[in-house]
Structure formats: structure tokens, C-alpha cells
Design a protein around this motif. Structure first.
Motif, short mmCIF file in Angstrom:
data_model
loop_
_atom_site.label_atom_id
_atom_site.label_comp_id
_atom_site.label_asym_id
_atom_site.label_seq_id
_atom_site.Cartn_x
_atom_site.Cartn_y
_atom_site.Cartn_z
N LYS A 492 52.02 47.36 30.21
CA LYS A 492 53.04 48.14 29.49
C LYS A 492 52.65 49.61 29.45
O LYS A 492 53.51 50.50 29.46
N LEU A 493 51.32 49.83 29.42
CA LEU A 493 50.82 51.20 29.38
C LEU A 493 50.68 51.81 30.76
O LEU A 493 50.16 52.93 30.90
N ASN A 494 51.15 51.06 31.80
CA ASN A 494 51.14 51.54 33.18
C ASN A 494 49.72 51.81 33.71
O ASN A 494 49.49 52.76 34.46
N LEU A 495 48.77 50.97 33.30
CA LEU A 495 47.41 51.12 33.80
C LEU A 495 47.26 50.40 35.14
O LEU A 495 47.88 49.35 35.37
N GLU A 496 46.45 50.96 36.01
CA GLU A 496 46.13 50.32 37.29
C GLU A 496 45.10 49.22 37.07
O GLU A 496 44.44 49.14 36.04
N ASN A 497 44.92 48.37 38.15
CA ASN A 497 44.00 47.23 38.03
C ASN A 497 42.59 47.68 37.71
O ASN A 497 41.89 47.06 36.89
N LEU A 498 42.16 48.78 38.33
CA LEU A 498 40.81 49.26 38.09
C LEU A 498 40.65 49.71 36.64
O LEU A 498 39.63 49.43 36.00
N GLU A 499 41.68 50.41 36.12
CA GLU A 499 41.64 50.84 34.72
C GLU A 499 41.66 49.64 33.78
O GLU A 499 40.97 49.63 32.75
N ILE A 500 42.44 48.64 34.16
CA ILE A 500 42.52 47.43 33.34
C ILE A 500 41.18 46.72 33.31
O ILE A 500 40.72 46.26 32.25
N SER A 501 40.52 46.64 34.50
CA SER A 501 39.23 45.95 34.56
C SER A 501 38.20 46.68 33.72
O SER A 501 37.38 46.07 33.03
N LYS A 502 38.24 48.01 33.74
CA LYS A 502 37.30 48.78 32.94
C LYS A 502 37.58 48.58 31.45
O LYS A 502 36.68 48.50 30.63
N THR A 503 38.88 48.53 31.11
CA THR A 503 39.24 48.37 29.70
C THR A 503 38.83 47.01 29.17
O THR A 503 38.32 46.90 28.04
N ASP A 509 38.79 41.26 40.44
CA ASP A 509 39.29 39.94 40.84
C ASP A 509 39.80 39.17 39.64
O ASP A 509 40.82 38.48 39.73
N SER A 510 39.08 39.30 38.52
CA SER A 510 39.53 38.60 37.31
C SER A 510 40.88 39.15 36.84
O SER A 510 41.74 38.42 36.35
N VAL A 511 41.06 40.45 37.03
CA VAL A 511 42.35 41.06 36.65
C VAL A 511 43.46 40.48 37.51
O VAL A 511 44.54 40.13 37.04
N ARG A 512 43.20 40.36 38.83
CA ARG A 512 44.24 39.83 39.72
C ARG A 512 44.56 38.38 39.37
O ARG A 512 45.71 37.96 39.42
N LYS A 513 43.51 37.59 39.07
CA LYS A 513 43.73 36.18 38.73
C LYS A 513 44.56 36.06 37.45
O LYS A 513 45.49 35.25 37.36
N THR A 514 44.21 36.89 36.45
CA THR A 514 44.98 36.87 35.18
C THR A 514 46.41 37.29 35.44
O THR A 514 47.37 36.74 34.88
N ASN A 515 46.59 38.30 36.33
CA ASN A 515 47.92 38.78 36.66
C ASN A 515 48.72 37.65 37.31
O ASN A 515 49.91 37.47 37.00
N LEU A 516 48.09 36.88 38.20
CA LEU A 516 48.76 35.78 38.89
C LEU A 516 49.20 34.72 37.89
O LEU A 516 50.31 34.19 37.97
#
Length: 538
Positions: A492-503, A509-516
Motif C-alpha cells: 500500500k505504501l508502494n515499497l519495492e521488494n528490496l525495501e520490503i525485505s529490509k523492513t 525470496d521470502s518476500v516473493r513467496k509471501t507475495n505469491l
């Protein structure tokens, strides 16, 4: 030039020659003064002229009276000194026994006097009003005004004597005791001021009062004083009247010598004043004498003469009384009409004033209401602007705080990742067993995970910024996990995967799996559709 003329008129009375004024000449001069005086000074100048030019300035009393009857056409009712001019005229007519001419002026003064205000002529005015009402036989009104004058601080001693005598006359038949008190007080005051004339008059009135009460010795005392005083003053008629009653007292006491001496006294008075032979008291005293001496024929003859004179006096008195009554009725009728007209005028003025006041009140009320509406609208507008400003400020503050938290989390996770890399290098350099390496790695990974406290703080700020966002998922997808919710919030905050992983402190990879897993749960195939849905939620 006009001022000089007025000055001469006022202070020299127009006495430009030794000739006395005729009524016509006096009116002409007064007209000149009135026409050439400023409006505010007309009454003052008229009054000055009247004061400077009284009876002696005119040819005779008849000319002066004609002149006085024209005076009221020159003064201004709306200016100062109006009451003073009225009082001058009322007093002059009253003193000259022209009661019907005096009364309208005095009555008008009474109507125009302001309650609570003092006037120089006030005490004498009350006396004159009381005497006027006495003349018209309106005794109750007379008593009111006479007592006002009697209690007035500026009433003269001479006036008080006259007032007390008049009150004594009023009460002589209705309350003899009170009448006696008034006469006695008046006599004491007359003696105190050495007013022998009034002593004689009051003694006569008191003597008659005692005679009517059958107190003959007291009556004899005061009637004798009245006779002697009247004789000395040349008041022969009054002296004859007193002597006649003294004869009646002697007859009551059968004092023959006293009666005879008094008859001789009367005869000697009439010899000096032949006109007194037409006096009723003379015929009554002579009739009493002949009746006392049993000469009934002469007594009857004289009684008839006395009766004719008495009838003539009564007829004249009745005419005067009828004339006075007619005058009062006519005067009061005219006053009633005037008062009705004045009341109608006052009522009309009150209605007009009331309507004006009502219109003004309505206008003021409408103005106040409109002003209040405008103020309220202005206040509502200001409150709305303030509310919007505060909402905007709160949103901006929330956004800043949330971004601050995210930045803090990202910085913390970056630090942890950097530390992780450094530790990996350190482990490669160190001689460690495989078991020790695995233990340290597990501990580090455990440390890099987002804490519940961080999540709760973030969630609180996010809900302030996007209220209802999490409720959407809880309502429609009851089995959604916290990891999926966190991912949705960060998307919702328009963060990229890398920013999400850091947050979140997890790998990409875990971000992509959660996204899936999230797309699967929401039944969405494409990533862009997921992004679109999340952005559409509140």
C-alpha cells in the motif's frame, strides 16, 4: 437700532413724555417690543414692560384692565418666562377682585408647573389659587391650596394672616372649634406684626363665631375690639355690623342702658356718614331698639326696610353666585374639551412613537439576527477550515511518523544485514566447528526478524493513515496471516521488494513467496492486479 429701541422700552417704560398711557398706546408699545425682540426673549421683555408700566402708568384702571386683557396675545407659550407672565396677569386680576379673569391664568399655571421644580412665585400662587377656589365656594380645593401656601417657606406673615382667616371662614359652620383655632392663630400673628386692621377684622369674625355659639361674653369682647378698630380705620359699615351684634347681646342680657348708649353711638356715626342710613345693619339695630322699647309699629316698619335691603343683597348675591357657577361650568367644560383634544393628540403621538419604536426594534432585531447568522457562518467556516487544517496536519504527521518508523526499521535491518555479512566473513576467518557456525547463524536470524512491538507501532500509525484497511482483509479473508497483512500494508505504501525485505528483516525470496501466497489467497494472478486492488482499499 432695534436693540436700542427695546432698551428704551424696557428700562424707561416708554415714558418719553409726561403723558400717561392709554390702553391703545400701551398695546402699541407692547406690540413693538414683541415684534422687535428675538423669539427667545419675547416673554422676558413683555414681563419687563409689564413690571415697569403698572396701574400708575395708565390714565386710569379701566385703561389698564383693557391693556392687560390684550397682553396674552403677545407672549410666546413655548419660551422661558411664560409662567411668570401668566402669574403676573393672574395675580393682578385677583388683587383687583376680578376673580373670573384671574382664574384661567392661575389654572393654566397649575397645569404647566413641573412637579418637583421650584418657582419664585410658588408660595403666593398657592395662596391665590386657594382664595380663587374660596371665592367660587369650592372649599375642599381651597383648603388644599391654602394649606400648601401656609406650609411654604417663603409665605409672608401678612399672607399667613389672610390664609388663616380664610380657613377660619371655611370651617366656621362645619367645624367651629377648628375655625376658632385658625382665627386665634391669625390674631396672634396680626398682633405680633402690629397689624391693627387685621386684628379688627379677625376679632369681628371671632366675635360672630362666639355669638353663634352663645358664648356672649367672649363675643362682646371681640366685637368691641372689631367696632373700635373699624371706627378708627373709617370702616363704618364694619363698625355698624359689630355694634348691631353688641346691641343684640345687651338685649339678651336686658341691659337697657347699654342698648340705649349703643343706639346713640350708631346715630352719631350715621350723622357723620349719612350714606350709612341705607345700611342693613343700621335698620336692624334701630328695629331691635324699637322692639326692645315695645314700639312694635316702628320696629315692624324698620324690619321691613331691613328685609328689602337684605332681599336686594341676596338677589345680587344669587346673581353673582349663579354667574360664578355658570363661569365654572363653562370653564370646566372648555377645559374638558381641551383635555380631550390634548389626550387625543398625546394618544396619536404615543401611537406614532410606538409604531416608530416597533419599526426600530424590528429593524434592530433583524440586523442583530442577520449579524448573528453572518457571524455564525463565518465561525462555521473558520471551524471547518481549522478542522480541515488539523486533519491535513494529522495526516501529514502520521505519514511522517510512519515513514520515520519504516526508515528506522529499514536502517535497523540494513545494520543487521551488514553485521550479518561481517559475521559471515568473521566466521570464515575463524576456526569454528560446523555446529558452532549453525548456532550463531540461527541466533542472528532470530534477531533480524521484525518484533511484535515494532509491528504494533507501525500498525497503529498505518490505521490512522488508512482507516479500514486491515478491516477489509479481516472481514473478507478470515484466514489471512500476519505476514500477508504486513506485505499488503507495505505494498500500500508502494515499497519495492528490496525495501520490503529490509523492513521485514527477511530475504527477497521470502518476500516473493509471501507475495505469491497473498495473490493466491486473494485469487489474483498478476502482480499489477494485486497492486491495483490494494491501492483501491480505503
Amino acid at each position: 437700532m432695534k436693540r436700542l429701541l427695546i432698551f428704551l422700552c424696557l428700562f424707561h417704560g416708554f415714558h418719553l413724555s409726561a403723558q400717561k398711557l392709554s390702553a391703545t398706546k400701551g398695546i402699541e408699545q407692547l406690540r413693538t417690543i414683541a415684534n422687535q425682540s428675538p423669539a427667545k426673549n419675547v416673554n422676558k421683555n413683555v414681563l419687563n414692560f409689564l413690571t415697569a408700566n403698572q396701574e400708575k402708568a395708565f390714565i386710569d384702571d379701566s385703561h389698564y384692565n383693557v391693556f392687560l386683557h390684550e397682553v396674552d396675545t403677545f407672549f410666546n407659550e413655548s419660551q422661558d418666562n411664560y409662567l411668570d407672565v401668566l402669574f403676573f396677569l393672574g395675580r393682578r386680576f385677583q388683587l383687583s377682585k376680578q376673580n373670573q379673569d384671574a382664574f384661567p391664568y392661575l389654572y393654566k399655571i397649575e397645569l404647566l408647573m413641573t412637579p418637583g421644580k421650584s418657582y419664585e412665585f410658588e408660595c403666593e400662587f398657592y395662596e391665590l389659587m386657594g382664595l380663587s377656589y374660596f371665592f367660587f365656594k369650592r372649599y375642599e380645593q381651597s383648603k388644599v391650596y391654602l394649606n400648601k401656601s401656609l406650609n411654604c417657606s417663603n409665605t409672608t406673615e401678612h399672607a399667613k394672616i389672610n390664609i388663616l382667616n380664610t380657613l377660619g371662614l371655611i370651617y366656621s359652620t362645619s367645624d367651629p372649634e377648628k375655625s376658632e383655632n385658625y382665627y386665634t392663630d391669625a390674631i396672634d400673628l396680626a398682633k405680633k406684626t402690629n397689624n391693627t386692621v387685621w386684628v379688627g377684622v379677625l376679632s369681628g369674625n371671632l366675635g360672630v363665631l362666639y355669638y353663634n355659639k352663645n358664648q356672649y361674653e367672649l363675643a362682646r369682647k371681640f366685637l368691641t375690639i372689631d367696632f373700635n378698630t373699624s371706627k378708627a380705620a373709617g370702616e363704618v359699615e364694619s363698625a355698624l355690623s359689630a355694634m348691631t351684634q353688641l346691641i343684640e347681646i345687651d338685649i339678651v342680657f336686658k341691659n337697657s342702658s347699654g342698648v340705649q348708649k349703643k343706639i346713640q353711638t350708631i346715630d352719631s356715626l350715621v350723622a357723620v356718614y349719612p350714606k350709612m342710613q341705607r345700611n342693613m345693619s343700621y335698620y336692624r339695630s334701630k328695629a331691635l331698639w324699637y322692639e326692645y322699647t315695645r314700639d312694635y309699629e316702628k320696629a315692624l316698619e324698620l324690619y321691613k326696610v331691613e328685609q328689602r335691603i337684605n332681599d336686594s343683597i341676596n338677589r345680587l348675591r344669587n346673581i353673582v353666585n349663579a354667574n360664578n357657577t355658570e363661569f365654572q361650568i363653562d370653564f370646566e367644560h372648555r377645559q374638558a374639551k381641551i383635555q380631550v383634544l390634548q389626550e387625543q393628540s398625546r394618544t396619536s403621538k404615543r401611537i406614532m412613537i410606538g409604531l416608530i419604536i416597533l419599526v426600530v426594534i424590528i429593524a434592530i432585531g433583524a440586523y442583530i439576527i442577520i449579524l448573528q447568522i453572518l457571524k455564525r457562518k463565518k465561525k462555521e467556516k473558520e471551524l471547518l477550515e481549522l478542522k480541515n487544517k488539523r486533519v491535513k496536519e494529522n495526516l501529514e504527521k502520521t505519514e511522517q511518523e510512519m515513514q520515520s518508523v519504516l526508515k528506522s526499521l529499514m536502517e535497523k535491518n540494513e545494520t543487521i544485514a551488514k553485521m550479518n555479512e561481517e559475521l559471515e566473513l568473521l566466521f570464515l576467518k575463524m576456526d569454528r566447528t560446523e555446529e558452532e557456525h549453525k548456532h550463531l547463524t540461527d541466533k542472528l536470524q532470530s534477531f533480524t526478524l521484525l518484533t511484535d512491538e515494532d509491528w504494533l507501532q507501525f500498525k497503529h500509525l498505518f490505521e490512522k493513515r488508512y482507516p479500514g484497511f486491515f478491516d477489509f482483509f479481516y472481514t473478507n479473508y478470515e484466514d489471512i496471516t500476519n505476514a500477508e497483512l504486513r506485505l499488503a500494508a507495505l505494498l500500500k505504501l508502494n515499497l519495492e521488494n528490496l525495501e520490503i525485505s529490509k523492513t521485514l528483516g527477511i530475504g527477497p525470496d521470502s518476500v516473493r513467496k509471501t507475495n505469491l501466497r497473498l495473490r493466491k489467497r486473494l485469487d489474483i494472478t498478476e502482480q499489477k492486479d494485486l497492486q491495483k486492488l490494494i491501492q483501491s482499499i480505503a
